[in-house]
Structures are given as structure tokens and as C-alpha cells.
Write a protein that holds these residues in place. Structure first.
Motif, PDB file in Angstrom:
ATOM      1  N   UNK A  72       0.826  -1.206   0.000  1.00  0.00           N
ATOM      2  CA  UNK A  72       0.000   0.000   0.000  1.00  0.00           C
ATOM      3  C   UNK A  72       0.859   1.253   0.000  1.00  0.00           C
ATOM      4  N   UNK A  73       1.878   1.275   0.840  1.00  0.00           N
ATOM      5  CA  UNK A  73       2.764   2.444   0.885  1.00  0.00           C
ATOM      6  C   UNK A  73       3.510   2.613  -0.431  1.00  0.00           C
ATOM      7  N   UNK A  74       3.913   1.506  -1.055  1.00  0.00           N
ATOM      8  CA  UNK A  74       4.595   1.588  -2.345  1.00  0.00           C
ATOM      9  C   UNK A  74       3.678   2.195  -3.398  1.00  0.00           C
ATOM     10  N   UNK A  75       2.394   1.798  -3.398  1.00  0.00           N
ATOM     11  CA  UNK A  75       1.418   2.373  -4.334  1.00  0.00           C
ATOM     12  C   UNK A  75       1.266   3.866  -4.099  1.00  0.00           C
ATOM     13  N   UNK A  76       1.133   4.246  -2.857  1.00  0.00           N
ATOM     14  CA  UNK A  76       0.939   5.659  -2.519  1.00  0.00           C
ATOM     15  C   UNK A  76       2.148   6.489  -2.922  1.00  0.00           C
ATOM     16  N   UNK A  77       3.328   5.983  -2.642  1.00  0.00           N
ATOM     17  CA  UNK A  77       4.546   6.720  -3.007  1.00  0.00           C
ATOM     18  C   UNK A  77       4.709   6.801  -4.513  1.00  0.00           C
ATOM     19  N   UNK A  78       4.388   5.716  -5.229  1.00  0.00           N
ATOM     20  CA  UNK A  78       4.528   5.721  -6.689  1.00  0.00           C
ATOM     21  C   UNK A  78       3.554   6.701  -7.327  1.00  0.00           C
ATOM     22  N   UNK A  79       2.347   6.818  -6.756  1.00  0.00           N
ATOM     23  CA  UNK A  79       1.371   7.767  -7.295  1.00  0.00           C
ATOM     24  C   UNK A  79       1.803   9.203  -7.034  1.00  0.00           C
ATOM     25  N   UNK A  80       2.458   9.435  -5.903  1.00  0.00           N
ATOM     26  CA  UNK A  80       3.041  10.742  -5.620  1.00  0.00           C
ATOM     27  C   UNK A  80       2.049  11.863  -5.401  1.00  0.00           C
ATOM     28  N   UNK A  81       0.862  11.548  -4.880  1.00  0.00           N
ATOM     29  CA  UNK A  81      -0.136  12.591  -4.623  1.00  0.00           C
ATOM     30  C   UNK A  81      -0.126  12.965  -3.150  1.00  0.00           C
ATOM     31  N   UNK A  82      -0.212  14.262  -2.879  1.00  0.00           N
ATOM     32  CA  UNK A  82      -0.140  14.749  -1.493  1.00  0.00           C
ATOM     33  C   UNK A  82      -1.370  14.386  -0.686  1.00  0.00           C
ATOM     34  N   UNK A  83      -2.488  14.148  -1.351  1.00  0.00           N
ATOM     35  CA  UNK A  83      -3.747  13.884  -0.631  1.00  0.00           C
ATOM     36  C   UNK A  83      -4.017  12.396  -0.480  1.00  0.00           C
ATOM     37  N   UNK A  84      -2.963  11.589  -0.313  1.00  0.00           N
ATOM     38  CA  UNK A  84      -3.116  10.145  -0.202  1.00  0.00           C
ATOM     39  C   UNK A  84      -2.397   9.613   1.025  1.00  0.00           C
ATOM     40  N   UNK A  85      -2.982   8.588   1.631  1.00  0.00           N
ATOM     41  CA  UNK A  85      -2.363   7.926   2.765  1.00  0.00           C
ATOM     42  C   UNK A  85      -2.965   6.546   2.952  1.00  0.00           C
ATOM     43  N   UNK A  86      -2.370   5.770   3.842  1.00  0.00           N
ATOM     44  CA  UNK A  86      -2.835   4.413   4.088  1.00  0.00           C
ATOM     45  C   UNK A  86      -3.883   4.413   5.199  1.00  0.00           C
ATOM     46  N   UNK A  87      -4.886   3.558   5.053  1.00  0.00           N
ATOM     47  CA  UNK A  87      -5.846   3.318   6.124  1.00  0.00           C
ATOM     48  C   UNK A  87      -5.273   2.202   6.995  1.00  0.00           C
ATOM     49  N   UNK A  88      -5.018   2.513   8.251  1.00  0.00           N
ATOM     50  CA  UNK A  88      -4.401   1.551   9.153  1.00  0.00           C
ATOM     51  C   UNK A  88      -5.508   0.785   9.867  1.00  0.00           C
ATOM     52  N   UNK A  89      -5.996  -0.271   9.219  1.00  0.00           N
ATOM     53  CA  UNK A  89      -6.998  -1.150   9.825  1.00  0.00           C
ATOM     54  C   UNK A  89      -6.239  -2.200  10.633  1.00  0.00           C
ATOM     55  N   UNK A  90      -6.427  -2.209  11.946  1.00  0.00           N
ATOM     56  CA  UNK A  90      -5.627  -3.098  12.789  1.00  0.00           C
ATOM     57  C   UNK A  90      -5.886  -4.576  12.479  1.00  0.00           C
TER      58      UNK A  90
END
Length: 287
Positions: free
Chosen positions: A159-177
Motif C-alpha cells: 500500500x505504501x509503495x502504491x501511494x509513493x509511486x502515485x506521488x499525490x499529497x492527498x493520499x495515505x494508508x488506512x491503518x486497519x488493525x
């Protein structure tokens, strides 16, 4: 570290009640003391929603009226699935509706592995996610991406790799425990997630028995436990997660399946408050 919190600090996730009437969810959230609620605007399943909101202005008005009457805000709207053939523009009506309802975040997920034989390539997924983020940004919405072991973005690293590759400031991971736990995540790994990349945090608990891959969707959608009633190292995880992101309670409990929507929300509130009080006492005892 996430220390003290009370019900007004928490959002109640729609999955807790299994996709009920959004107006009733907002009203029940207010009656039970929650400060916010999450709503479903798009289906993530191979069936239509039981309560449509998009394209129904009378329902939007009713939800807004319920929010005004109860003081409950709409926190997030879901679910924006990254699947083959999807066009970022197709997300726009739900994004517009979410923004009209006052949401600040949306939930996006990958394609489920079970029952599918067509998946996006890595680059297609990055491009589609980036397009979703751009569409969401036009409405002032932050995009949370939720990894699940039974979908094609299965864990935190992916998930973090996808977010970083997309490079958008308005994106983050949902931390579902639950999903973090079912991918063998540890508190040390939780501590390593950049605070700026956590969109929000979903709390629940889980039993000791690990379902097979095909059983994980059933657990996630209807077999969770209330915080503090299972084996997830919640205290250790909350000790290392940042205090800023929104906390949401997502507890569809199998033993409560026959309860009414209002009863499920009340039970979620009671157990969340009990867990918060117990955590506060444990922190105080540590000194």
C-alpha cells in the motif's frame, strides 16, 4: 502515541452495522455519543447497495439534516475500488456527493483475489489511483487506501509503495488493525509507517484462529471483535501510532448479527468507551 480518547473523538464505520440506512446510522451515532460516521456511497461487492445515496438529493438532504440535528459529521465515504476497466471520472458523482455531505476522507481498495481472474498491472493501478486522488482533490477530499490480504494490494508495504509511486499529497494508508494483524504486522512495523502517510486508523480486535485466505473476507465483514476482546496487540500498536489521524471503530461482530442498527451502534459505543477507559488506566499505571 495515542493516549486518551472518548466517543466524541471517534467515527463509527458503516461496516459495523453492515450497510444500514445512512440516516439511521447518523442518528444512532449521535444517540450513542460518536462524533462522526462513515457512509457507503459505492458498492465494493458484486451486488447493488441496499441504500443508494448518489443521485438521490432527497437522501442527501435527509443525511445533512440528521447531521445538523445530532452534531455528527460525516467523516469518510466508501468504497472506491481499483479494478480493471475503471475510469477515474466514474468516481466523480460519489466524490461530489461525499463532499456535499461534508466528508473529508474517502476509502479506496484493490481488487479482491477470490472470484476474479482479471487484475490491474502495477502501472495501471498506480495510474488509476493517481487519477482517483486527482479527482478527489478537486473536491477537497483525502484518499485513504486500505490494504487487505485477500485483495491485490495485500499488505502495508504494498500500500505504501502504491501511494509513493502515485506521488499525490492527498493520499495515505488506512491503518486497519485487523488487516495489519492478519498480515503479521508488528508494533515495530507500525512505528515505521510515516505519520504523514496515515490517512486514518480503524480499531477492532480479532480471535486467535487465523482463517484461511477464503475466510478472511467473512471475518473482516462480519467476524471481528470489540477492542480489547481478542488477541491483537492494540496497546502496543497505539503506543507507536501518531495521535493526529482520525480513529474509527469498525466492529461487525458475529454474535451481534441479529441486533438492530441502533443496538449495534450502542454496543460499539459501550465497548469502545470501556476500552478507552481501560487504556487510560493502563497508561496511568505505567507512570
Amino acid at each position: 502515541m495515542i493516549k486518551d480518547f472518548d466517543l466524541k473523538d471517534l467515527s463509527i464505520a458503516n461496516l459495523t452495522v453492515g450497510g444500514g440506512d445512512p440516516v439511521a446510522l447518523v442518528e444512532a451515532a449521535g444517540a450513542s455519543g460518536f462524533g462522526a460516521a462513515g457512509l457507503v456511497l459505492r458498492t465494493a461487492m458484486a451486488r447493488p447497495l441496499s441504500h443508494e445515496v448518489v443521485g438521490r438529493p432527497e437522501v442527501v438532504r435527509a443525511i445533512k439534516a440528521a447531521c445538523a440535528a445530532t452534531g455528527v459529521r460525516v467523516f469518510d465515504v466508501e468504497a472506491f475500488v481499483l479494478r480493471p476497466g475503471a475510469d477515474p471520472a466514474s468516481y466523480r458523482p460519489a466524490l461530489e456527493t461525499g463532499a456535499e455531505l461534508g466528508a473529508s476522507h474517502i476509502s479506496s481498495i484493490g481488487t479482491e483475489l477470490i472470484g476474479n481472474d482479471s487484475f490491474l498491472s502495477d502501472q495501471q493501478r498506480i495510474d488509476l489511483f493517481g487519477g482517483l486522488c486527482d479527482e478527489a482533490a478537486a473536491f477537497g477530499l483525502h484518499v485513504g487506501f486500505e490494504f487487505m490480504r485477500y485483495r491485490d494490494v495485500p499488505d502495508m508495504a504494498a500500500a505504501l509503495a502504491l501511494i509513493e509511486a502515485a506521488g499525490r499529497a492527498n493520499a495515505g494508508v488506512i491503518f486497519d488493525v485487523l488487516h495489519f494483524h492478519r498480515t503479521n504486522g508488528t508494533p515495530a512495523q507500525a512505528a515505521a509507517v510515516p505519520a504523514a502517510r496515515i490517512a486514518y486508523i480503524q480499531l477492532c480486535d480479532a480471535g486467535a484462529t487465523v482463517p484461511p485466505l477464503e475466510g478472511l473476507p467473512l471475518e473482516a465483514r462480519g467476524g471481528r471483535l470489540h477492542p480489547g476482546e481478542g488477541v491483537i496487540a492494540l496497546d502496543a500498536i497505539l503506543d507507536v501510532l501518531p495521535a493526529g489521524p482520525q480513529l474509527a471503530i469498525e466492529t461487525p461482530v458475529a454474535a451481534e448479527a441479529a441486533l438492530t442498527l441502533k443496538e449495534k451502534v450502542a454496543s460499539a459505543a459501550e465497548h469502545a468507551a470501556r476500552f478507552a477507559a481501560a487504556r487510560k488506566a493502563r497508561l496511568a499505571a505505567r507512570g
